[in-house]
Design a protein around this motif. Structure first.
Motif, mmCIF file in Angstrom:
data_model
loop_
_atom_site.group_PDB
_atom_site.id
_atom_site.type_symbol
_atom_site.label_atom_id
_atom_site.label_comp_id
_atom_site.label_asym_id
_atom_site.label_seq_id
_atom_site.Cartn_x
_atom_site.Cartn_y
_atom_site.Cartn_z
ATOM 1 N N ASN A 6 -12.332 -12.785 11.592
ATOM 2 C CA ASN A 6 -13.688 -12.413 11.177
ATOM 3 C C ASN A 6 -14.029 -12.864 9.758
ATOM 4 O O ASN A 6 -15.026 -12.420 9.189
ATOM 5 C CB ASN A 6 -13.882 -10.904 11.335
ATOM 6 C CG ASN A 6 -13.940 -10.521 12.797
ATOM 7 O OD1 ASN A 6 -14.945 -10.741 13.454
ATOM 8 N ND2 ASN A 6 -12.849 -9.985 13.316
ATOM 9 N N GLY A 7 -13.186 -13.734 9.185
ATOM 10 C CA GLY A 7 -13.470 -14.288 7.869
ATOM 11 C C GLY A 7 -13.381 -13.294 6.730
ATOM 12 O O GLY A 7 -14.003 -13.489 5.687
ATOM 13 N N LYS A 8 -12.603 -12.231 6.911
ATOM 14 C CA LYS A 8 -12.516 -11.189 5.875
ATOM 15 C C LYS A 8 -11.120 -11.091 5.258
ATOM 16 O O LYS A 8 -10.873 -10.212 4.441
ATOM 17 C CB LYS A 8 -12.894 -9.842 6.472
ATOM 18 C CG LYS A 8 -14.292 -9.826 7.069
ATOM 19 C CD LYS A 8 -15.037 -8.649 6.616
ATOM 20 C CE LYS A 8 -16.402 -8.691 7.269
ATOM 21 N NZ LYS A 8 -17.412 -8.198 6.445
ATOM 22 N N ALA A 9 -10.226 -11.989 5.641
ATOM 23 C CA ALA A 9 -8.847 -11.905 5.163
ATOM 24 C C ALA A 9 -8.751 -12.101 3.656
ATOM 25 O O ALA A 9 -8.096 -11.308 2.967
ATOM 26 C CB ALA A 9 -7.963 -12.913 5.891
ATOM 27 N N GLU A 10 -9.374 -13.123 3.131
ATOM 28 C CA GLU A 10 -9.298 -13.405 1.692
ATOM 29 C C GLU A 10 -9.930 -12.277 0.873
ATOM 30 O O GLU A 10 -9.378 -11.843 -0.138
ATOM 31 C CB GLU A 10 -9.977 -14.740 1.379
ATOM 32 C CG GLU A 10 -9.293 -15.943 2.003
ATOM 33 C CD GLU A 10 -7.903 -16.209 1.437
ATOM 34 O OE1 GLU A 10 -7.690 -15.968 0.238
ATOM 35 O OE2 GLU A 10 -7.029 -16.644 2.213
ATOM 36 N N GLU A 11 -11.079 -11.825 1.319
ATOM 37 C CA GLU A 11 -11.777 -10.737 0.628
ATOM 38 C C GLU A 11 -10.919 -9.469 0.615
ATOM 39 O O GLU A 11 -10.792 -8.799 -0.415
ATOM 40 C CB GLU A 11 -13.103 -10.469 1.341
ATOM 41 C CG GLU A 11 -13.871 -9.273 0.860
ATOM 42 C CD GLU A 11 -15.084 -8.977 1.749
ATOM 43 O OE1 GLU A 11 -15.513 -7.825 1.737
ATOM 44 O OE2 GLU A 11 -15.577 -9.892 2.449
ATOM 45 N N PHE A 45 -4.802 -10.054 11.582
ATOM 46 C CA PHE A 45 -5.335 -11.137 12.417
ATOM 47 C C PHE A 45 -6.821 -10.932 12.685
ATOM 48 O O PHE A 45 -7.608 -11.878 12.658
ATOM 49 C CB PHE A 45 -4.547 -11.228 13.730
ATOM 50 C CG PHE A 45 -4.784 -12.492 14.491
ATOM 51 C CD1 PHE A 45 -4.452 -13.729 13.952
ATOM 52 C CD2 PHE A 45 -5.336 -12.449 15.754
ATOM 53 C CE1 PHE A 45 -4.673 -14.900 14.660
ATOM 54 C CE2 PHE A 45 -5.556 -13.612 16.468
ATOM 55 C CZ PHE A 45 -5.224 -14.847 15.920
ATOM 56 N N HIS A 46 -7.223 -9.703 12.901
ATOM 57 C CA HIS A 46 -8.639 -9.363 13.084
ATOM 58 C C HIS A 46 -9.438 -9.758 11.835
ATOM 59 O O HIS A 46 -10.516 -10.343 11.945
ATOM 60 C CB HIS A 46 -8.773 -7.864 13.362
ATOM 61 C CG HIS A 46 -10.157 -7.328 13.279
ATOM 62 N ND1 HIS A 46 -11.098 -7.529 14.253
ATOM 63 C CD2 HIS A 46 -10.768 -6.608 12.302
ATOM 64 C CE1 HIS A 46 -12.230 -6.959 13.878
ATOM 65 N NE2 HIS A 46 -12.049 -6.387 12.707
#
Length: 148
Positions: free
Chosen positions: A62-67, A57-58
């Motif tokens: 922070n927009g880092k899930a896909e990466e 979830f963090h």
């Protein structure tokens, strides 16, 4: 239940557990050796998705899930993704790259107990702690068995 509520519940559990672990550490004087990553660099440790939900979830917030998902899908290691070794040569020395979001298995290791075949509580920890902190380890095992 909404995902945010599940994350809050897991984080609340981890916060309560952190208090219990700190109390246990202060009473037993047991702790992991600084910079030791032997257990973290062991492949195929079982962990559940729920214990890493706060981390996921963090990453999402922070927009880092896909990466991160792409990195996870391309990794060949069977070790914890969060573990960062100091070097290839000293692979068993390192630390968690996101300690706040480490899993339940990581939090409990060294501070949990199970029951042996005789019904006696046995502290679950590593060989390093058992050998290098043997007096504190023995006292801790005696203490947890007095609690029952």
């Amino acid at each position: 239940m909404a995902i945010e509520e599940k994350v809050r519940q897991v984080e609340a559990l981890f916060d309560r557990l952190e208090i219990e672990i700190k109390t246990f550490q202060s009473q037993t004087h047991l702790s992991c050796n600084a910079g030791c990553g032997k257990c973290c660099s062991t492949p195929n440790i079982d962990a559940s998705p729920l214990e890493f939900l706060p981390w996921a979830f963090h990453l999402f917030l922070n927009g880092k899930a896909e990466e991160t998902l792409a990195l996870l899908n391309n990794t060949t290691t069977k070790n914890c993704f969060l573990y960062q070794s100091l070097s290839v040569i000293e692979y068993h020395k390192g630390s968690c790259s996101n300690y706040r979001y480490r899993g339940l298995i990581c939090r409990l290791f060294g501070y949990g107990a199970n029951t042996d075949k005789f019904g006696k509580l046995r502290l679950v920890t590593c060989k390093i702690i058992k050998e290098e902190q043997y007096q504190n380890f023995n006292k801790a095992e005696e203490a947890i068995n007095k609690q029952t």
